[in-house]
Motif scaffolding. Structure first.
Motif, PDB file in Angstrom:
ATOM      1  N   SER A 191      69.557  37.611  58.054  1.00 44.82           N
ATOM      2  CA  SER A 191      68.713  37.370  56.885  1.00 44.82           C
ATOM      3  C   SER A 191      67.385  36.775  57.322  1.00 44.82           C
ATOM      4  N   ARG A 241      67.912  43.240  49.917  1.00 47.34           N
ATOM      5  CA  ARG A 241      68.342  43.012  51.295  1.00 47.34           C
ATOM      6  C   ARG A 241      67.159  43.250  52.227  1.00 47.34           C
ATOM      7  N   THR A 243      65.218  41.340  56.100  1.00 47.03           N
ATOM      8  CA  THR A 243      65.221  40.305  57.133  1.00 47.03           C
ATOM      9  C   THR A 243      63.810  39.751  57.271  1.00 47.03           C
TER      10      THR A 243
END
Length: 247
Positions: A191, A241, A243
């Motif tokens: 993440s 979602r 990163t």
């Protein structure tokens, strides 16, 4: 939107000005080469959705769907010449994206690091800043204008020059993994991950020069999937979602 001034950004967004980095391969869809109009149009609609939120957007698009200088050099072509050919491929992609954006009402300018006045503007930093302030999407083409530098490095450089809040990198997967999730079902997604870890573990977010430049200027890089409808606007709202690469 009028070209005279940018709209106020929607409250609650994480970033007010972004640089969106796309690979050339993202434009070719299921084809093995070139630009697939339906794919380019789909990406343009994602950019428009973010633009409609009042975000100031600039783009850098690779050229690997048309010509990849490093691969050509590996086959025996002189590297500098091959890299210049790759830069010209990015101009073709930029013009294709400009056409798709303007068809759906998004004012767009292409600026090239290699001057070619017949088809686009030369890269002039102050002019690019003014375009962003007026609500135009600016697409930076021809990399840095120099061989041996990738479009990843060009994206980080232009993001710094434009005062972008972050680089958003659209990829084939929904973030950064410890191995390729397309071949390893057990791959773990991060993440958040540090610049240092990206470099030491060779996580293939962007090339090392781009990561080092972002690290030295504390510029966040957000990696998300291009294949999610609304994926770009979700990232801007801190949803979905993705990163985040940072300090």
């Amino acid at each position: 939107m009028s070209e005279t001034a940018a709209a106020s950004a929607e409250p609650g967004l994480l970033y007010s000005r972004i640089l969106l980095k796309l690979s050339g391969e993202a434009l070719m869809g299921d084809q093995g080469f070139g630009l697939e109009p339906a794919t380019v149009d789909r990406l343009a609609r994602q950019v428009k959705a973010a633009h409609d939120l009042g975000i100031e957007i600039c783009l850098v698009i690779g050229g690997g769907n048309i010509f990849r200088g490093l691969s050509a050099a590996a086959e025996g072509m002189e590297r500098t010449q091959a890299d210049y050919m790759g830069m010209l491929a990015t101009v073709m992609n930029a013009l294709g994206m400009q056409s798709a954006l303007e068809r759906i009402g998004v004012p767009t300018r292409v600026q090239s690091a290699i001057p070619m006045a017949s088809v686009c503007e030369p890269y002039i930093r102050r002019r690019a800043m003014r375009h962003l302030e007026k609500g135009r999407v600016v697409i930076f083409a021809a990399g840095t204008g120099n061989p041996y530098f990738t479009t990843d490095t060009a994206a980080t450089l232009r993001a710094m020059e434009m005062g972008a809040s972050a680089i958003l990198k659209g990829t084939q997967v929904d973030g950064v993994y410890d191995s390729d999730p397309r071949t390893n079902p057990a791959a773990q997604r991060f993440s958040e991950v540090s610049y240092h870890e990206v470099l030491t573990r060779n996580l293939k977010v962007m090339d090392a020069s781009a990561i080092a430049l972002a690290r030295d200027n504390a510029l966040p890089i957000v990696v998300f999937s291009l294949h999610e409808d609304g994926g770009l606007t979700d990232v801007l709202r801190g949803r979905g979602r993705f990163t985040r690469v940072g300090p």
